[in-house]
Design a protein around this motif. Structure first.
Motif, PDB file in Angstrom:
ATOM      1  N   ALA A  87      -4.875  -1.575  10.006  1.00  0.00           N
ATOM      2  CA  ALA A  87      -3.647  -1.200  10.713  1.00  0.00           C
ATOM      3  C   ALA A  87      -3.734   0.210  11.290  1.00  0.00           C
ATOM      4  CB  ALA A  87      -2.453  -1.296   9.762  1.00  0.00           C
ATOM      5  N   GLY A  88      -4.843   0.897  11.024  1.00  0.00           N
ATOM      6  CA  GLY A  88      -4.975   2.294  11.439  1.00  0.00           C
ATOM      7  C   GLY A  88      -5.241   2.510  12.905  1.00  0.00           C
ATOM      8  N   GLY A  89      -5.465   1.447  13.659  1.00  0.00           N
ATOM      9  CA  GLY A  89      -5.627   1.593  15.105  1.00  0.00           C
ATOM     10  C   GLY A  89      -6.722   2.554  15.493  1.00  0.00           C
ATOM     11  N   ASN A  90      -6.381   3.515  16.353  1.00  0.00           N
ATOM     12  CA  ASN A  90      -7.368   4.440  16.907  1.00  0.00           C
ATOM     13  C   ASN A  90      -7.520   5.713  16.092  1.00  0.00           C
ATOM     14  OD1 ASN A  90      -7.981   2.760  19.104  1.00  0.00           O
ATOM     15  ND2 ASN A  90      -6.221   3.512  20.246  1.00  0.00           N
ATOM     16  N   GLY A  91      -7.730   5.566  14.797  1.00  0.00           N
ATOM     17  CA  GLY A  91      -8.080   6.732  13.995  1.00  0.00           C
ATOM     18  C   GLY A  91      -6.994   7.267  13.096  1.00  0.00           C
ATOM     19  N   ASN A  92      -6.056   6.427  12.680  1.00  0.00           N
ATOM     20  CA  ASN A  92      -4.995   6.874  11.781  1.00  0.00           C
ATOM     21  C   ASN A  92      -5.380   6.658  10.315  1.00  0.00           C
ATOM     22  OD1 ASN A  92      -2.994   7.627  13.793  1.00  0.00           O
ATOM     23  ND2 ASN A  92      -2.856   5.433  14.236  1.00  0.00           N
ATOM     24  N   THR A  93      -4.746   7.424   9.446  1.00  0.00           N
ATOM     25  CA  THR A  93      -4.890   7.241   8.005  1.00  0.00           C
ATOM     26  C   THR A  93      -3.634   6.550   7.502  1.00  0.00           C
ATOM     27  OG1 THR A  93      -6.267   9.219   7.763  1.00  0.00           O
ATOM     28  CG2 THR A  93      -5.180   8.390   5.775  1.00  0.00           C
ATOM     29  N   MET A  94      -3.822   5.373   6.908  1.00  0.00           N
ATOM     30  CA  MET A  94      -2.716   4.537   6.480  1.00  0.00           C
ATOM     31  C   MET A  94      -2.722   4.403   4.961  1.00  0.00           C
ATOM     32  SD  MET A  94      -1.953   3.959   9.655  1.00  0.00           S
ATOM     33  CE  MET A  94      -0.686   2.675   9.684  1.00  0.00           C
ATOM     34  N   MET A  95      -1.550   4.166   4.389  1.00  0.00           N
ATOM     35  CA  MET A  95      -1.461   3.912   2.952  1.00  0.00           C
ATOM     36  C   MET A  95      -0.367   2.889   2.679  1.00  0.00           C
ATOM     37  SD  MET A  95       0.476   7.256   1.336  1.00  0.00           S
ATOM     38  CE  MET A  95      -0.590   8.438   2.172  1.00  0.00           C
ATOM     39  N   SER A  96      -0.573   2.140   1.625  1.00  0.00           N
ATOM     40  CA  SER A  96       0.441   1.165   1.241  1.00  0.00           C
ATOM     41  C   SER A  96       1.594   1.870   0.534  1.00  0.00           C
ATOM     42  CB  SER A  96      -0.164   0.105   0.318  1.00  0.00           C
ATOM     43  OG  SER A  96      -0.496   0.674  -0.940  1.00  0.00           O
ATOM     44  N   ALA A  97       2.717   1.158   0.436  1.00  0.00           N
ATOM     45  CA  ALA A  97       3.864   1.721  -0.281  1.00  0.00           C
ATOM     46  C   ALA A  97       3.535   1.968  -1.745  1.00  0.00           C
ATOM     47  CB  ALA A  97       5.053   0.760  -0.163  1.00  0.00           C
ATOM     48  N   VAL A  98       2.635   1.156  -2.309  1.00  0.00           N
ATOM     49  CA  VAL A  98       2.242   1.353  -3.708  1.00  0.00           C
ATOM     50  C   VAL A  98       1.552   2.704  -3.877  1.00  0.00           C
ATOM     51  CG1 VAL A  98       1.010   0.371  -5.666  1.00  0.00           C
ATOM     52  CG2 VAL A  98       1.938  -1.134  -3.911  1.00  0.00           C
ATOM     53  N   THR A  99       0.663   3.035  -2.945  1.00  0.00           N
ATOM     54  CA  THR A  99      -0.018   4.332  -3.007  1.00  0.00           C
ATOM     55  C   THR A  99       0.972   5.466  -2.808  1.00  0.00           C
ATOM     56  OG1 THR A  99      -2.114   3.413  -2.222  1.00  0.00           O
ATOM     57  CG2 THR A  99      -1.797   5.772  -1.940  1.00  0.00           C
ATOM     58  N   GLY A 137      -7.805   3.526   5.202  1.00  0.00           N
ATOM     59  CA  GLY A 137      -6.758   2.779   4.527  1.00  0.00           C
ATOM     60  C   GLY A 137      -6.809   3.027   3.034  1.00  0.00           C
ATOM     61  N   LEU A 138      -5.642   3.264   2.411  1.00  0.00           N
ATOM     62  CA  LEU A 138      -5.534   3.522   0.974  1.00  0.00           C
ATOM     63  C   LEU A 138      -4.552   2.536   0.354  1.00  0.00           C
ATOM     64  CD1 LEU A 138      -5.151   7.420   1.082  1.00  0.00           C
ATOM     65  CD2 LEU A 138      -7.261   6.143   0.705  1.00  0.00           C
ATOM     66  N   HIS A 139      -4.957   1.969  -0.763  1.00  0.00           N
ATOM     67  CA  HIS A 139      -4.061   1.078  -1.507  1.00  0.00           C
ATOM     68  C   HIS A 139      -4.345   1.234  -2.994  1.00  0.00           C
ATOM     69  CE1 HIS A 139      -1.643  -2.281  -2.771  1.00  0.00           C
ATOM     70  NE2 HIS A 139      -2.694  -2.877  -3.311  1.00  0.00           N
ATOM     71  N   THR A 140      -3.304   1.217  -3.795  1.00  0.00           N
ATOM     72  CA  THR A 140      -3.417   1.396  -5.241  1.00  0.00           C
ATOM     73  C   THR A 140      -3.138   0.079  -5.951  1.00  0.00           C
ATOM     74  OG1 THR A 140      -2.701   3.695  -5.011  1.00  0.00           O
ATOM     75  CG2 THR A 140      -2.564   2.712  -7.213  1.00  0.00           C
ATOM     76  N   GLY A 141      -4.013  -0.264  -6.890  1.00  0.00           N
ATOM     77  CA  GLY A 141      -3.848  -1.516  -7.615  1.00  0.00           C
ATOM     78  C   GLY A 141      -4.791  -1.589  -8.798  1.00  0.00           C
ATOM     79  N   THR A 142      -4.992  -2.795  -9.297  1.00  0.00           N
ATOM     80  CA  THR A 142      -5.848  -3.006 -10.467  1.00  0.00           C
ATOM     81  C   THR A 142      -6.873  -4.099 -10.182  1.00  0.00           C
ATOM     82  OG1 THR A 142      -4.199  -4.537 -11.378  1.00  0.00           O
ATOM     83  CG2 THR A 142      -4.125  -2.253 -12.143  1.00  0.00           C
ATOM     84  N   PRO A 143      -7.825  -3.834  -9.287  1.00  0.00           N
ATOM     85  CA  PRO A 143      -8.862  -4.835  -9.022  1.00  0.00           C
ATOM     86  C   PRO A 143      -9.808  -4.956 -10.210  1.00  0.00           C
ATOM     87  CG  PRO A 143      -9.400  -2.801  -7.915  1.00  0.00           C
ATOM     88  CD  PRO A 143      -8.023  -2.612  -8.507  1.00  0.00           C
ATOM     89  N   ARG A 144     -10.685  -5.917 -10.151  1.00  0.00           N
ATOM     90  CA  ARG A 144     -11.631  -6.185 -11.220  1.00  0.00           C
ATOM     91  C   ARG A 144     -13.005  -5.657 -10.828  1.00  0.00           C
ATOM     92  NH1 ARG A 144     -11.949  -7.197 -16.652  1.00  0.00           N
ATOM     93  NH2 ARG A 144     -13.676  -8.569 -17.147  1.00  0.00           N
TER      94      ARG A 144
END
Length: 275
Positions: free
Chosen positions: A220-232, A193-200
């Protein structure tokens, strides 16, 4: 000059005597615990100094890594005092805006599918062998593309990247390497899973809602998927996916799947697919 002369303003210890005092203090477990306890009242994160909190970039962490090489990682009063000073330094850097918290990064979470059930049947020896091979497959692509492994969590990890493009390239390379991992006929499947943001960033770890979102995107990747948020996806350069030979497809939760918790209701997720 007399080292013990009151005219000097203070009593001065010969170097040999001072060294003996430090060595004696390092042997006192109760004193070490007292100094460590005192660090909880200092500015900054008192966890500073563990293997993860000194692994990242930045001046305080660089010095902490050097200090570890000099005094070792065994409990000692000298080590606790030194880390206490570095903890305060790191807190001061963050307070004046030289720490993290406003820089946009891309967060990666990984997790092996059905790992627990397999490991119970495979046993400890094969489980450890699998984890070693998985680490050798996925961690070099992360480091080669400027990523940093923040923590390892059994069969998964969390990493951060300075850009979405680097994170996606690392994910594709890591998944390709993973296809070559085979332990007695077992080929692991990994969701990402990939997500882009500004954590601390605090004490070498990253905290905040963006970290939670990244973990949920992975789930949300289920059985081995690579997922990304809309921000990424929006942060990617137009040519990145084309160069990799990949596209994306919107993720739609099945009717029977539980909703993702701890994320915005309007969060859009995409699945990375080879074209």
């Amino acid at each position: 000059m007399d080292e013990n002369d009151p005219a000097n303003g203070r009593r001065r210890f010969p170097s040999g005597q001072l060294s003996a005092l430090v060595n004696a203090a390092n042997q006192r477990g109760d004193l070490i615990g007292l100094v460590r306890k005192a660090r909880e009242n200092l500015p900054g994160d008192p966890a500073f100094g563990d293997p993860l909190s000194v692994s990242g970039p930045g001046g305080a962490r660089a010095v902490a890594r050097a200090a570890d090489k000099l005094v070792g990682d065994s409990p000692s009063a000298a080590r606790e005092l030194g880390l206490g000073a570095l903890q305060v330094w790191q807190a001061m850097l963050e307070r004046v805006g030289k720490g993290r918290g406003t820089q946009e990064i891309t967060i990666m979470f990984t997790d092996l599918v059905a790992f627990s059930s397999w490991s119970l049947a495979a046993g400890d020896e094969q489980t450890l062998e699998l984890l070693r091979r998985v680490a050798k497959a996925i961690e070099p692509p992360i480091a080669d593309r400027g990523g940093q492994v923040i923590k390892r969590m059994g069969d998964g990890l969390m990493a951060v990247f300075p850009s979405a493009d680097r994170a996606v390239r690392a994910a594709v390379a890591a998944k390709e390497n993973l296809t070559n991992v085979n332990v007695n006929g077992y080929r692991p499947q990994m969701r990402m899973g990939l997500h882009t943001g500004t954590p601390r960033e605090i004490g070498g770890d990253w905290l905040g809602v963006d970290v939670t979102i990244a973990a949920r995107v992975m789930a949300a990747g289920g059985n081995g998927n690579t997922m990304m948020s809309a921000v990424t996806l929006d942060s990617l350069k137009p040519e990145t996916l084309e160069e990799l030979g990949f596209g994306v497809r919107p993720y739609r939760r099945s009717f029977f799947a539980a909703p993702l918790s701890g994320v915005p209701e309007d969060l859009r997720i995409f699945r990375l697919e080879a074209e």
